[in-house]
Design a protein around this motif. Structure first.
Motif, short mmCIF file in Angstrom:
data_model
loop_
_atom_site.label_atom_id
_atom_site.label_comp_id
_atom_site.label_asym_id
_atom_site.label_seq_id
_atom_site.Cartn_x
_atom_site.Cartn_y
_atom_site.Cartn_z
N LYS A 61 5.74 8.44 -3.89
CA LYS A 61 4.60 7.53 -4.18
C LYS A 61 3.74 8.27 -4.81
N LEU A 62 3.67 9.51 -4.80
CA LEU A 62 2.62 10.33 -5.48
C LEU A 62 3.11 10.61 -7.17
N GLU A 63 4.51 10.18 -7.15
CA GLU A 63 5.04 10.39 -8.79
C GLU A 63 4.23 9.26 -9.54
N SER A 64 3.85 7.99 -8.70
CA SER A 64 3.69 6.73 -9.68
C SER A 64 1.80 6.76 -9.16
N GLU A 65 1.45 7.09 -8.24
CA GLU A 65 -0.04 7.12 -8.05
C GLU A 65 -0.57 8.35 -7.82
N LYS A 66 -1.93 8.60 -8.22
CA LYS A 66 -2.65 9.83 -8.09
C LYS A 66 -3.00 10.17 -6.61
N LYS A 67 -3.66 9.26 -6.05
CA LYS A 67 -3.90 9.28 -4.51
C LYS A 67 -3.21 8.26 -3.92
N VAL A 68 -2.93 8.53 -2.50
CA VAL A 68 -2.57 7.90 -1.61
C VAL A 68 -3.37 7.91 -0.36
N GLU A 69 -4.26 6.86 -0.03
CA GLU A 69 -5.17 6.80 0.81
C GLU A 69 -4.68 6.19 2.14
N ASN A 70 -5.47 6.56 3.36
CA ASN A 70 -4.79 6.07 4.70
C ASN A 70 -3.18 6.19 4.75
N VAL A 71 -2.64 7.36 4.71
CA VAL A 71 -1.28 7.51 4.76
C VAL A 71 -1.11 8.20 5.88
N VAL A 72 0.16 7.75 6.70
CA VAL A 72 0.49 8.48 8.02
C VAL A 72 2.02 9.10 7.64
N VAL A 73 2.18 10.44 7.70
CA VAL A 73 3.22 11.36 7.18
C VAL A 73 3.68 12.05 8.28
N LYS A 74 5.10 12.08 8.45
CA LYS A 74 5.86 12.83 9.61
C LYS A 74 6.49 14.05 9.07
N GLY A 75 6.06 15.25 9.37
CA GLY A 75 6.91 16.68 8.88
C GLY A 75 6.87 17.70 9.75
#
Length: 169
Positions: A61-75
């Protein structure tokens, strides 16, 4: 009058010296074992948790968008600030890691979070981190002086500003 004035001066001097020598405690990360279900900051709800994307999807997503808001990520957490628990890193798809700070320094995490799987809720963006900041974070992580000195150029990386972090299985 002189004895009174002398008494006041001695009292003020003694008080100033006494209070100025109080021990200043260094802040440290919160205690705890970071067990499954524990959360720091805003509680990540089950509904949000089920919408969590992988770190690889976030990178895409960050390759095409500068910022991703209100995202939930598992890692998986790879490192935690040893000084205060004020930042952590999460493993990326290519084996490196991305940097996570807590929104408004409103919460900190225990160092026992290292190696645990977490769900992060917040905003992500690609940013360039300066050499000074990279050295500061390396020092916080108790890296060797040789490792700190080896940092000579800024780094473009994913920066995540977390509202909440939850330990998951």
């Amino acid at each position: 009058m002189k004895p009174f004035l002398y008494s006041v001066i001695v009292f003020v001097s003694f008080s100033t010296i006494s209070f100025s020598q109080e021990a200043v405690e260094k802040p440290s990360p919160p205690a705890g074992n970071a067990l499954v279900g524990d959360y720091y900051g805003v509680d990540v709800s089950k509904a949000s948790e089920s919408k969590a994307i992988s770190v690889e999807k976030l990178e895409t997503k960050l390759e095409s968008e500068k910022k991703v808001e209100n995202v939930v990520v598992k890692g998986e957490v790879t490192d935690v600030c040893e000084k205060r628990g004020c930042w952590l890193t999460v493993k990326t798809g290519n084996g490196s890691s991305f940097f996570v700070k807590m929104k408004d320094y409103a919460f900190f995490v225990p160092t026992s979070l290292k190696g645990k799987s977490v769900v992060l809720e917040g905003n992500a963006e690609k940013k360039i981190t300066s050499v000074d900041d990279l050295k500061h974070y390396a020092k916080d992580a108790k890296k060797s002086q040789a490792e700190i000195n080896a940092i000579t150029s800024p780094k473009e990386e994913i920066r995540f500003l977390a509202d909440g972090i939850k330990v998951v299985d």
